[in-house]
Motif scaffolding. Structure first.
Motif, PDB file in Angstrom:
ATOM      1  N   ARG A 192       0.829  -1.202   0.000  1.00  0.00           N
ATOM      2  CA  ARG A 192       0.000   0.000   0.000  1.00  0.00           C
ATOM      3  C   ARG A 192       0.870   1.261   0.000  1.00  0.00           C
ATOM      4  N   VAL A 193       0.214   2.390  -0.268  1.00  0.00           N
ATOM      5  CA  VAL A 193       0.858   3.700  -0.219  1.00  0.00           C
ATOM      6  C   VAL A 193       0.238   4.467   0.944  1.00  0.00           C
ATOM      7  N   LEU A 194       1.066   4.900   1.872  1.00  0.00           N
ATOM      8  CA  LEU A 194       0.595   5.710   2.982  1.00  0.00           C
ATOM      9  C   LEU A 194       0.454   7.146   2.501  1.00  0.00           C
ATOM     10  N   VAL A 195      -0.749   7.693   2.594  1.00  0.00           N
ATOM     11  CA  VAL A 195      -1.027   9.070   2.191  1.00  0.00           C
ATOM     12  C   VAL A 195      -1.291   9.867   3.454  1.00  0.00           C
ATOM     13  N   VAL A 196      -0.405  10.824   3.737  1.00  0.00           N
ATOM     14  CA  VAL A 196      -0.452  11.585   4.982  1.00  0.00           C
ATOM     15  C   VAL A 196      -0.831  13.031   4.694  1.00  0.00           C
ATOM     16  N   ASP A 197      -1.995  13.441   5.180  1.00  0.00           N
ATOM     17  CA  ASP A 197      -2.369  14.848   5.116  1.00  0.00           C
ATOM     18  C   ASP A 197      -1.823  15.517   6.365  1.00  0.00           C
ATOM     19  N   GLY A 198      -0.692  16.184   6.195  1.00  0.00           N
ATOM     20  CA  GLY A 198      -0.068  16.918   7.283  1.00  0.00           C
ATOM     21  C   GLY A 198      -0.444  18.387   7.265  1.00  0.00           C
TER      22      GLY A 198
END
Length: 163
Positions: A64-70
């Protein structure tokens, strides 16, 4: 894995038109040895706190690809060299950060793809806040858990289904 985001856009112009394929704003820099990566999105929403990022990367990534909204913060880094190694060792295909990273020499030695807005030498807070597995706002579009991420040197795509 071999693909080009430009070719995917050309082959799926109908999906671009109907919104089932979207392009993130061209604001990301790539790090890591994997200059081309894809997989289903696992999403996090955090702000200047990477506790949840670490906890997630400690788990099996299963491609999977970790998508981080920072929140687009450029005041501290959410991912550094140790987290890059965790992503690599635990089978994550990549990480996309709407925020900053650090330890770029260490990140570039990891066999994982990482896209981020900027670099910043300061580490984040450790308060334990954030949300997981929720829709997140990235530059240009919202990313929902399970949507597909395709990233290379030309950009980052978000697809409702695998291409």
């Amino acid at each position: 894995m071999t693909f080009a985001t430009a070719d995917l856009c050309d082959a799926h112009e109908d999906r671009l038109a109907d919104g089932t394929l979207r392009v993130l704003d061209p604001v990301f820099r790539l790090f890591g040895r994997a200059q081309c990566f894809s997989g289903p999105a696992f999403t996090l929403k955090v702000f200047e706190d990477n506790t949840l990022v670490r906890a997630t990367l400690e788990q099996p990534g299963a491609g999977r690809v970790l998508v981080v909204d920072g929140g687009g913060s450029r005041r501290c880094a959410l991912v550094g060299g140790k987290l890059g190694e965790l992503a690599q060792d635990n089978g994550w295909a990549g990480v996309v950060v709407n925020g900053s990273v650090r330890d770029t020499l260490e990140l570039n030695a990891c066999n994982v793809g990482i896209a981020a807005l900027a670099t910043h030498p300061q580490r984040s807070q450790k308060r334990g806040g954030g949300e997981r597995d929720v829709p997140v706002q990235m530059p240009g579009t919202t990313v929902r858990p399970g949507e597909w991420i395709y990233a290379d040197v030309d950009g980052v795509l978000v697809s409702a289904t695998p291409l």
